[in-house]
Design a protein around this motif. Sequence first.
Motif, short mmCIF file in Angstrom:
data_model
loop_
_atom_site.label_atom_id
_atom_site.label_comp_id
_atom_site.label_asym_id
_atom_site.label_seq_id
_atom_site.Cartn_x
_atom_site.Cartn_y
_atom_site.Cartn_z
N GLY A 78 62.66 33.77 58.78
CA GLY A 78 61.24 33.98 58.56
C GLY A 78 60.47 34.23 59.83
N ASN A 79 61.09 33.96 60.99
CA ASN A 79 60.48 34.29 62.26
C ASN A 79 60.59 35.78 62.57
OD1 ASN A 79 63.30 33.66 62.47
ND2 ASN A 79 63.14 33.76 64.69
N SER A 80 61.30 36.51 61.71
CA SER A 80 61.42 37.96 61.85
C SER A 80 60.77 38.69 60.68
CB SER A 80 62.90 38.36 61.97
OG SER A 80 63.04 39.69 62.37
N LEU A 88 50.19 36.26 69.13
CA LEU A 88 50.51 35.12 68.27
C LEU A 88 51.54 35.48 67.20
CD1 LEU A 88 46.85 33.83 67.72
CD2 LEU A 88 48.45 33.25 69.58
N ALA A 89 52.32 36.52 67.43
CA ALA A 89 53.26 36.99 66.41
C ALA A 89 54.21 35.90 65.93
CB ALA A 89 54.06 38.19 66.94
N HIS A 90 54.64 35.03 66.84
CA HIS A 90 55.62 34.00 66.49
C HIS A 90 55.00 32.62 66.33
CE1 HIS A 90 59.36 36.37 66.90
NE2 HIS A 90 58.61 37.11 67.70
N THR A 91 53.66 32.57 66.25
CA THR A 91 53.03 31.27 66.07
C THR A 91 52.02 31.23 64.93
OG1 THR A 91 51.62 31.94 67.94
CG2 THR A 91 53.29 30.29 68.38
N ALA A 92 51.37 32.35 64.62
CA ALA A 92 50.41 32.34 63.51
C ALA A 92 51.13 31.99 62.21
CB ALA A 92 49.74 33.71 63.39
N CYS A 145 50.99 39.72 64.34
CA CYS A 145 51.46 40.45 63.16
C CYS A 145 51.39 39.51 61.95
CB CYS A 145 52.88 40.97 63.35
SG CYS A 145 54.12 39.67 63.52
N THR A 146 51.59 40.07 60.76
CA THR A 146 51.45 39.27 59.55
C THR A 146 52.70 39.26 58.68
OG1 THR A 146 50.51 41.14 58.32
CG2 THR A 146 48.96 39.72 59.49
N TYR A 147 53.80 39.82 59.19
CA TYR A 147 55.02 39.90 58.36
C TYR A 147 56.03 38.81 58.69
CZ TYR A 147 56.25 42.73 62.47
OH TYR A 147 56.42 43.19 63.75
N ASP A 199 69.30 35.79 62.65
CA ASP A 199 69.47 37.09 63.29
C ASP A 199 69.95 36.92 64.73
OD1 ASP A 199 67.17 36.54 64.81
OD2 ASP A 199 65.88 37.88 63.66
N PHE A 200 70.12 38.04 65.42
CA PHE A 200 70.74 38.07 66.73
C PHE A 200 69.86 38.83 67.70
CE2 PHE A 200 73.26 40.64 69.71
CZ PHE A 200 73.95 39.66 70.39
#
Length: 397
Positions: free
Chosen positions: A22-24, A185-189, A207-209, A348-349
Amino acid sequence: MTDFSASRARFDLPAGITYLDGNSLGPLPGAAVERARRTIADEWGPMLITGWNKAQWMDLPARLGDRIGRLIGAPAGSTVVGDTLSIKVYQAVASAVELRPGRKIVLSDSGNFPSDLYMADGLLKSLKQGHELKIVDPEAVADHINEDVAAVMLTQVDYRTGRLHDMKTITAKAHASGAMMIWDLAHTAGALPIDLTDCNADIAVGCTYKYLNGGPGAPGFIHVRPDLIDQVRPALSGWLGHEAPFSFDLDYRPGEGISRMRVGTPPVIQMAVLDAALDEFDGIAMEAIRARSIELCEQFIAEVESGCKDVELASPRDPHARGSQVSFRFREGYAAMQALIARGIIGDFRAPDIMRFGFCPLYNTPDEVSHAAAALCEIIATGEWDRPEFKTRKAVT
């Protein structure tokens, strides 16, 4: 006490899959399907172009901006949604540099997402005014903030390791030197509490995805501190950032407030999905999400390290120094991840050797953590990863 079993039930998770990516890309919120159907069948279908007024499509960027603003500690009217994160990075850097004339350095770190660096570097080269993108180690950022720096541009969480920057301390250091502060904030929002107001951040993008679960290709967002909004000149002068877009004037005049940071026509169907996804955060405190996230991450680290000696923790050991992900290094990390995915456990990698696992309390459980840890240890102990099909690189890793 937050009932995360109830929130998990609201996601459309495939049977037999343990989803730790979900972090991706966040999974599908069940309500998003009906919301998308309604937008297509009940709005676009019968309303046609009148949906811009009747269904209030044109208001979506601001309404969604305020919903995200509540999750990142931003006041109403200071965040807007639209376009891609890369576009928002370009806008942020262009605005910051223009507000600090005479300063030629944009400072970032090697843990920043490469697209952010590409956008900043391309912009600075196109300006042809002697600007330079300076990239240092994450731990060295504070030491390189000085009077030559126009803007500091950082992703709060390192996309590879999960290393978490101290937003408040670095922002204060940037301001003390007279520099602008930009946070990605892509990996924190949606993953941990953020208070942009308390930190006094100048500009933030995201981002929002990922943790916001808006779906593949969901739009980005940008926040500008309220006292700076009217000073910011949007470098990308799109028609929807115009003061009066339907006057169709030939000269550009920036719109009022955060609306000036709009660029192109909003992707209505994707924004409708995002609107439904944001419902999942209603009534759930970000502090509760963060507390459960730490529990899940700590459990995963303990169980992997107790069962497998051939991996190395790439993430910070201190749970308060990392985001909502855990990364391990393994010499054949790509193949090991493919073996996990073949078992229905999706992480993921990231090159050259990092296996990433994202944890989202809205849908991940302690049982899934144990299942994934045991499978990873078994795959490495038995050499299950050492098969040709697991070593063939796919387009997306």
